[in-house]
Scaffold this motif. Sequence first.
Motif, mmCIF file in Angstrom:
data_model
loop_
_atom_site.group_PDB
_atom_site.id
_atom_site.type_symbol
_atom_site.label_atom_id
_atom_site.label_comp_id
_atom_site.label_asym_id
_atom_site.label_seq_id
_atom_site.Cartn_x
_atom_site.Cartn_y
_atom_site.Cartn_z
ATOM 1 N N TYR A 14 0.827 -1.107 0.024
ATOM 2 C CA TYR A 14 0.019 0.011 -0.037
ATOM 3 C C TYR A 14 0.939 1.325 0.035
ATOM 4 N N ALA A 15 2.031 1.179 -0.573
ATOM 5 C CA ALA A 15 2.966 2.190 -0.366
ATOM 6 C C ALA A 15 2.573 3.712 -0.885
ATOM 7 N N LYS A 16 1.530 3.555 -1.972
ATOM 8 C CA LYS A 16 0.914 4.901 -2.568
ATOM 9 C C LYS A 16 0.119 5.597 -1.532
ATOM 10 N N ASP A 17 -0.730 4.589 -0.616
ATOM 11 C CA ASP A 17 -1.679 5.412 0.191
ATOM 12 C C ASP A 17 -1.225 5.484 1.773
ATOM 13 N N ILE A 18 -0.017 5.341 1.846
ATOM 14 C CA ILE A 18 0.671 5.248 3.147
ATOM 15 C C ILE A 18 1.711 6.383 3.146
ATOM 16 N N VAL A 19 1.715 7.092 4.074
ATOM 17 C CA VAL A 19 2.691 8.189 4.495
ATOM 18 C C VAL A 19 3.053 7.978 5.987
ATOM 19 N N GLN A 20 4.744 7.614 6.075
ATOM 20 C CA GLN A 20 5.271 7.651 7.337
ATOM 21 C C GLN A 20 5.250 8.636 8.137
ATOM 22 N N ILE A 21 4.822 9.011 9.431
ATOM 23 C CA ILE A 21 4.817 10.314 9.955
ATOM 24 C C ILE A 21 5.597 10.049 11.372
ATOM 25 N N ALA A 22 5.688 11.042 12.299
ATOM 26 C CA ALA A 22 6.258 10.935 13.377
ATOM 27 C C ALA A 22 4.900 10.386 14.574
ATOM 28 N N SER A 23 4.981 9.344 15.277
ATOM 29 C CA SER A 23 4.235 8.999 16.238
ATOM 30 C C SER A 23 3.402 10.199 16.886
ATOM 31 N N ASP A 73 1.090 4.718 15.833
ATOM 32 C CA ASP A 73 2.372 3.834 15.233
ATOM 33 C C ASP A 73 3.038 4.779 14.210
ATOM 34 N N GLY A 74 2.595 5.999 13.974
ATOM 35 C CA GLY A 74 3.570 6.792 12.851
ATOM 36 C C GLY A 74 2.850 6.699 11.528
ATOM 37 N N PHE A 75 1.785 6.512 11.292
ATOM 38 C CA PHE A 75 1.353 6.411 9.896
ATOM 39 C C PHE A 75 -0.076 7.230 9.406
ATOM 40 N N ASP A 76 -0.158 7.722 8.382
ATOM 41 C CA ASP A 76 -1.134 8.486 8.019
ATOM 42 C C ASP A 76 -1.636 7.641 6.721
ATOM 43 N N VAL A 77 -2.744 7.109 6.636
ATOM 44 C CA VAL A 77 -3.229 6.027 5.490
ATOM 45 C C VAL A 77 -4.427 6.903 4.926
ATOM 46 N N ARG A 78 -4.468 6.815 3.496
ATOM 47 C CA ARG A 78 -5.400 7.630 2.754
ATOM 48 C C ARG A 78 -6.547 6.491 2.056
ATOM 49 N N SER A 79 -6.348 5.271 2.485
ATOM 50 C CA SER A 79 -7.128 4.203 1.970
ATOM 51 C C SER A 79 -8.069 3.311 3.044
ATOM 52 N N HIS A 80 -9.315 3.340 2.907
ATOM 53 C CA HIS A 80 -9.858 2.358 3.620
ATOM 54 C C HIS A 80 -9.074 0.616 3.558
ATOM 55 N N VAL A 81 -9.109 0.535 2.423
ATOM 56 C CA VAL A 81 -8.411 -1.044 2.274
ATOM 57 C C VAL A 81 -7.230 -0.993 3.037
ATOM 58 N N ALA A 82 -6.372 -0.150 2.819
ATOM 59 C CA ALA A 82 -5.000 -0.325 3.360
ATOM 60 C C ALA A 82 -5.344 -0.084 5.060
ATOM 61 N N ARG A 83 -6.158 0.726 5.171
ATOM 62 C CA ARG A 83 -6.279 0.958 6.784
ATOM 63 C C ARG A 83 -6.610 -0.270 7.318
ATOM 64 N N PHE A 84 -7.719 -1.010 7.031
ATOM 65 C CA PHE A 84 -8.089 -2.146 7.452
ATOM 66 C C PHE A 84 -7.221 -3.368 7.199
ATOM 67 N N ALA A 85 -6.222 -3.158 6.330
ATOM 68 C CA ALA A 85 -5.380 -4.299 6.342
ATOM 69 C C ALA A 85 -3.987 -4.158 7.209
ATOM 70 N N TYR A 86 -3.954 -3.230 7.945
ATOM 71 C CA TYR A 86 -2.826 -2.859 8.806
ATOM 72 C C TYR A 86 -2.466 -4.001 9.859
ATOM 73 N N PRO A 87 -1.453 -4.540 9.712
ATOM 74 C CA PRO A 87 -1.300 -5.737 10.451
ATOM 75 C C PRO A 87 -1.391 -5.689 11.917
ATOM 76 N N LEU A 88 -1.195 -4.544 12.390
ATOM 77 C CA LEU A 88 -1.005 -4.221 13.723
ATOM 78 C C LEU A 88 -2.399 -3.749 14.534
ATOM 79 N N LEU A 89 -3.373 -3.925 13.695
ATOM 80 C CA LEU A 89 -4.726 -3.489 14.268
ATOM 81 C C LEU A 89 -5.067 -4.398 15.498
ATOM 82 N N PRO A 90 -6.037 -3.972 16.425
ATOM 83 C CA PRO A 90 -6.595 -4.757 17.518
ATOM 84 C C PRO A 90 -6.949 -6.092 16.951
#
Length: 142
Positions: A14-23, A73-90
């Motif tokens: 999901y590289a195009k949908d993710i921006v790594q930011i400071a926590s 965790d230091g991410f800004d995500v612009r896609s619902h698909v990418a957001r719900f695929a994040y492997p460290l979700l509850p």
Amino acid sequence: MSSSPALVAWQQKYAKDIVQIASDPRSARQKLELAVIHVGRAKDLLGRREHDLALNLAENALVVSCDAVLRQDGFDVRSHVARFAYPLLPIVLRQNIGLLHRIRTTRNAAQYEASGVVTHELAVQAIQLADRTIIEVTAALA
């Protein structure tokens, strides 16, 4: 944060949908507070038999709950698909991916196609999932 293979794979996919930011713990807490407000409103709407709107707000609560974890965790995500695929979700979200898909699909139908498509039972399930998610995210942010 360690870069587990699952996290690296998610970032690559999901590289195009993710921006790594400071926590951003402050933003994470604000997102969580918004999720709590959405669930409260969803419960009120459920009591008024506004199932479509209740489901919509419960889904919004799920989205901003995920965003709370991502901001922590230091991410800004612009896609619902990418957001719900994040492997460290509850874990509650990862264990209920089928229900989450049903919630999102039905919410889209109710919002863009026809009103009255959300059943009382699905609205209740969505609210319950949002409640459990908020509990897990609260614990994760502590």
